[in-house]
Motif scaffolding. Structure first.
Motif, PDB file in Angstrom:
ATOM      1  N   PRO A 132      -2.465  11.849   9.164  1.00  0.00           N
ATOM      2  CA  PRO A 132      -1.884  12.967   9.921  1.00  0.00           C
ATOM      3  C   PRO A 132      -0.369  12.869  10.068  1.00  0.00           C
ATOM      4  O   PRO A 132       0.344  13.870   9.903  1.00  0.00           O
ATOM      5  N   ALA A 133       0.148  11.667  10.367  1.00  0.00           N
ATOM      6  CA  ALA A 133       1.597  11.502  10.517  1.00  0.00           C
ATOM      7  C   ALA A 133       2.302  11.642   9.175  1.00  0.00           C
ATOM      8  O   ALA A 133       3.379  12.252   9.086  1.00  0.00           O
ATOM      9  N   MET A 134       1.715  11.085   8.112  1.00  0.00           N
ATOM     10  CA  MET A 134       2.338  11.198   6.790  1.00  0.00           C
ATOM     11  C   MET A 134       2.357  12.643   6.314  1.00  0.00           C
ATOM     12  O   MET A 134       3.343  13.099   5.722  1.00  0.00           O
ATOM     13  N   SER A 135       1.280  13.377   6.562  1.00  0.00           N
ATOM     14  CA  SER A 135       1.243  14.775   6.127  1.00  0.00           C
ATOM     15  C   SER A 135       2.278  15.599   6.889  1.00  0.00           C
ATOM     16  O   SER A 135       2.949  16.462   6.307  1.00  0.00           O
ATOM     17  N   ALA A 136       2.442  15.324   8.189  1.00  0.00           N
ATOM     18  CA  ALA A 136       3.453  16.048   8.971  1.00  0.00           C
ATOM     19  C   ALA A 136       4.852  15.751   8.452  1.00  0.00           C
ATOM     20  O   ALA A 136       5.695  16.656   8.339  1.00  0.00           O
ATOM     21  N   ALA A 137       5.114  14.483   8.113  1.00  0.00           N
ATOM     22  CA  ALA A 137       6.426  14.113   7.583  1.00  0.00           C
ATOM     23  C   ALA A 137       6.657  14.747   6.213  1.00  0.00           C
ATOM     24  O   ALA A 137       7.739  15.279   5.933  1.00  0.00           O
ATOM     25  N   ALA A 138       5.649  14.697   5.347  1.00  0.00           N
ATOM     26  CA  ALA A 138       5.782  15.281   4.009  1.00  0.00           C
ATOM     27  C   ALA A 138       6.019  16.784   4.093  1.00  0.00           C
ATOM     28  O   ALA A 138       6.819  17.347   3.333  1.00  0.00           O
ATOM     29  N   GLU A 139       5.334  17.452   5.009  1.00  0.00           N
ATOM     30  CA  GLU A 139       5.535  18.890   5.186  1.00  0.00           C
ATOM     31  C   GLU A 139       6.938  19.185   5.699  1.00  0.00           C
ATOM     32  O   GLU A 139       7.573  20.165   5.284  1.00  0.00           O
ATOM     33  N   LEU A 174       0.857  -1.177   0.000  1.00  0.00           N
ATOM     34  CA  LEU A 174       0.000   0.000   0.000  1.00  0.00           C
ATOM     35  C   LEU A 174       0.897   1.232   0.000  1.00  0.00           C
ATOM     36  O   LEU A 174       1.804   1.352   0.824  1.00  0.00           O
ATOM     37  N   GLU A 175       0.648   2.142  -0.924  1.00  0.00           N
ATOM     38  CA  GLU A 175       1.494   3.330  -1.044  1.00  0.00           C
ATOM     39  C   GLU A 175       0.619   4.555  -1.272  1.00  0.00           C
ATOM     40  O   GLU A 175      -0.226   4.558  -2.167  1.00  0.00           O
ATOM     41  N   LEU A 176       0.826   5.573  -0.466  1.00  0.00           N
ATOM     42  CA  LEU A 176       0.081   6.817  -0.614  1.00  0.00           C
ATOM     43  C   LEU A 176       1.044   7.929  -1.000  1.00  0.00           C
ATOM     44  O   LEU A 176       2.087   8.109  -0.372  1.00  0.00           O
ATOM     45  N   ARG A 177       0.674   8.676  -2.041  1.00  0.00           N
ATOM     46  CA  ARG A 177       1.492   9.783  -2.534  1.00  0.00           C
ATOM     47  C   ARG A 177       0.956  11.085  -1.940  1.00  0.00           C
ATOM     48  O   ARG A 177      -0.144  11.513  -2.279  1.00  0.00           O
ATOM     49  N   VAL A 178       1.735  11.685  -1.062  1.00  0.00           N
ATOM     50  CA  VAL A 178       1.298  12.899  -0.373  1.00  0.00           C
ATOM     51  C   VAL A 178       1.906  14.112  -1.072  1.00  0.00           C
ATOM     52  O   VAL A 178       3.132  14.250  -1.146  1.00  0.00           O
ATOM     53  N   VAL A 179       1.047  14.981  -1.582  1.00  0.00           N
ATOM     54  CA  VAL A 179       1.480  16.160  -2.333  1.00  0.00           C
ATOM     55  C   VAL A 179       1.448  17.382  -1.420  1.00  0.00           C
ATOM     56  O   VAL A 179       0.418  17.683  -0.805  1.00  0.00           O
ATOM     57  N   THR A 180       2.581  18.067  -1.338  1.00  0.00           N
ATOM     58  CA  THR A 180       2.670  19.290  -0.546  1.00  0.00           C
ATOM     59  C   THR A 180       2.831  20.496  -1.460  1.00  0.00           C
ATOM     60  O   THR A 180       3.518  20.433  -2.480  1.00  0.00           O
ATOM     61  N   ILE A 181       2.179  21.590  -1.085  1.00  0.00           N
ATOM     62  CA  ILE A 181       2.289  22.855  -1.801  1.00  0.00           C
ATOM     63  C   ILE A 181       2.601  23.931  -0.771  1.00  0.00           C
ATOM     64  O   ILE A 181       1.881  24.075   0.225  1.00  0.00           O
ATOM     65  N   TRP A 182       3.702  24.630  -0.988  1.00  0.00           N
ATOM     66  CA  TRP A 182       4.147  25.668  -0.059  1.00  0.00           C
ATOM     67  C   TRP A 182       4.239  25.141   1.367  1.00  0.00           C
ATOM     68  O   TRP A 182       3.817  25.780   2.324  1.00  0.00           O
ATOM     69  N   GLY A 183       4.791  23.913   1.489  1.00  0.00           N
ATOM     70  CA  GLY A 183       5.051  23.334   2.797  1.00  0.00           C
ATOM     71  C   GLY A 183       3.839  22.794   3.517  1.00  0.00           C
ATOM     72  O   GLY A 183       3.935  22.411   4.685  1.00  0.00           O
TER      73      GLY A 183
END
Length: 492
Positions: free
Chosen positions: A328-335, A255-264
């Motif tokens: 939530p954890a993945m978004s924090a790491a991606a940011e 399972l793989e989720l691609r987290v896209v960040t824009i301006w951090g």
């Protein structure tokens, strides 16, 4: 022109008063890059302007992109939501390696914007480092990002003794899982040359140390496709071997989720199965950020699950449940990654669903050709309640125009710093990736390696790293009794 290596070195951060001097010492090396023009950019918290590369004189012309239909315009974001993203841009410090603002002389759609980013990535050390999986793993290790460990890595030449030593450790072991590894080139994309190994595959296809060496040598000679970014095409060939990540949900791939960040700020997580017209494309799912407070982005924001899949599949529902829990954890790491390298747009791909490894970063990508979707408030989407917590199905609209607008307007507002300001914090001794080709005879017996060297930074000396709670949630997500993975019945 030979690059003076001593001028390209950058030390670890010391007292703030010395940082500006360290950055200025990098300028002669940076300004010696071929085919660049120099522009004056004001460094944040610096007493004077510093000359850094702004653009290539002969940048490849961006590929043509299909124009949006004027008969079916896609609504952009509400004014308060757009304002929130532009505030994020105003607060964001951009690494000038990613600065394509000078090329946005007119309104661009998302495809044109991605093509411009790819075309102007050549010679940009930070972008090259993100594409080089060996250097990337070292940089992000210094940021504290949980990744799969590296069992073996090499550039341009195969160290036969090291390969034989690794294979010998497998053959001597009574545990068949030691063969569960991924063998992949570090300079290619689209899984070219990648081998997902297992004991059964090793025996059935009669692999050996010699066959593995020959496979690696074959793909070290391959080059990235012409359609790839200039940065990827300039990478020094390499190979890496890592343990295989196995998700407990019964698909033939992790399972793989691609987290896209824009301006951090994370905007969306994408479970990509392809476009709607593809055989399983309707399974593609987006986890879209929903601000808790209208017009404000915060760590407490929720994530809305949307897709076009109308069927019922337990594995699909379980996967959505796992993605939602880890988001939530993945978004924090991606940011943290995007902010750490200064990338206005970045995609960070995470593996999810392994009781052994928890959630781990797989790779990052600068630019992405996937589809972006969101739900219109008051639109035709229907909320379907399910074991995964529910999702909105159908009635989705293209989010690409909104993303393009956020990026293009954001480049008018963001702050800027040169690459050294970001890379030195992550342990890099230079902001240059490529090896000088003149004045330095290359040994035929030694592998050619990138000029960029990354030193390990002890945790207590790191100036920037992921929040402890994000790291704990990623690695230990499935360790506690009664965790989500055990509740799904997918693991003991």
């Amino acid at each position: 022109m030979q690059v003076p290596v001593q001028n390209a070195r950058i030390g670890m951060p010391r007292a703030p008063a010395r940082q500006a001097a360290q950055v200025r010492s990098l300028s002669p090396a940076v300004s010696s890059r071929a085919n660049v023009t120099l522009g004056t950019v004001r460094i944040v918290q610096s007493p004077q302007a510093s000359h850094v590369p702004m653009s290539f004189q002969a940048a490849p012309k961006p590929l043509a992109a299909p124009r949006m239909s004027l008969q079916q315009p896609v609504p952009l974001l509400p004014q308060d939501e757009m304002a929130a993203w532009l505030r994020a841009a105003r607060d964001f410090v951009t690494n000038t390696d990613f600065d394509v603002g000078p090329f946005l002389d007119r309104k661009r759609n998302i495809t044109e914007l991605m093509n411009i980013m790819k075309a102007n990535s050549g010679g940009k050390g930070t972008i090259q480092a993100l594409g080089d999986k060996i250097i990337l793993s070292k940089l992000l290790e210094n940021l504290g990002v949980p990744q799969m460990p590296v069992l073996l890595s090499t550039y341009t030449k195969v160290d036969k003794a090291e390969v034989e030593k690794l294979v010998s450790s497998w053959t001597r072991s009574s545990d068949p899982e030691v063969y569960d590894v991924v063998i992949k080139p570090t300079h290619l994309s689209s899984a070219m040359g990648a081998v997902i190994m297992s004991k059964a595959k090793w025996d059935k296809e009669q692999w050996s140390a010699q066959k593995l060496i020959e496979h690696m040598e074959t793909y070290l000679e391959k080059k990235a496709a012409d359609s790839e970014s200039e940065a990827l095409k300039s990478l020094i060939p390499g190979f890496i071997i890592q343990p295989r990540y196995r998700s407990s949900v019964g698909f033939n791939f992790p399972l793989e989720l691609r987290v896209v960040t824009i301006w951090g700020k994370a905007r969306v997580g994408i479970w990509w199965w392809g476009r709607v017209a593809d055989p399983k494309g309707r399974r593609t799912t987006w986890l879209v950020r929903v601000p808790k407070v209208s017009g404000k982005l915060s760590d407490d924001d929720d994530w809305e699950v949307i897709h076009e899949h109308g069927g019922h599949n337990r594995g699909f529902e379980v996967s959505l449940k796992l993605f939602r829990e880890a988001m939530p954890a993945m978004s924090a790491a991606a940011e943290g990654i995007a902010t750490g390298v200064g990338a206005p747009f970045l995609r960070s791909d995470f593996f999810v669903g392994s009781a052994e490894w928890g959630v781990r970063l797989n790779e990052v990508a600068y630019g992405s050709g996937v589809d972006y979707k969101r739900r219109l408030r008051g639109g035709t989407s229907k909320h379907v309640t399910s074991a995964s917590g529910g999702a909105w199905v159908g009635g989705l609209v293209d989010d690409g125009p909104a993303i393009a607008e956020i990026l293009q307007e954001g480049f008018k507002l963001c702050q800027r710093k040169p690459p050294a300001e970001f890379l030195k914090v992550l342990g890099a001794r230079t902001a240059l990736y490529e090896v000088p080709t003149r004045g330095r005879p290359q040994s035929v017996s030694k592998p050619i390696e990138p000029m960029m060297k990354v030193e390990a930074v002890p945790p207590e000396k790191r100036c920037r790293q992921l929040p402890e709670d994000a790291v704990r949630d990623l690695v230990g997500l499935y360790k506690s009794p009664g965790n989500m993975l055990s509740q799904t019945g997918c693991c003991p």
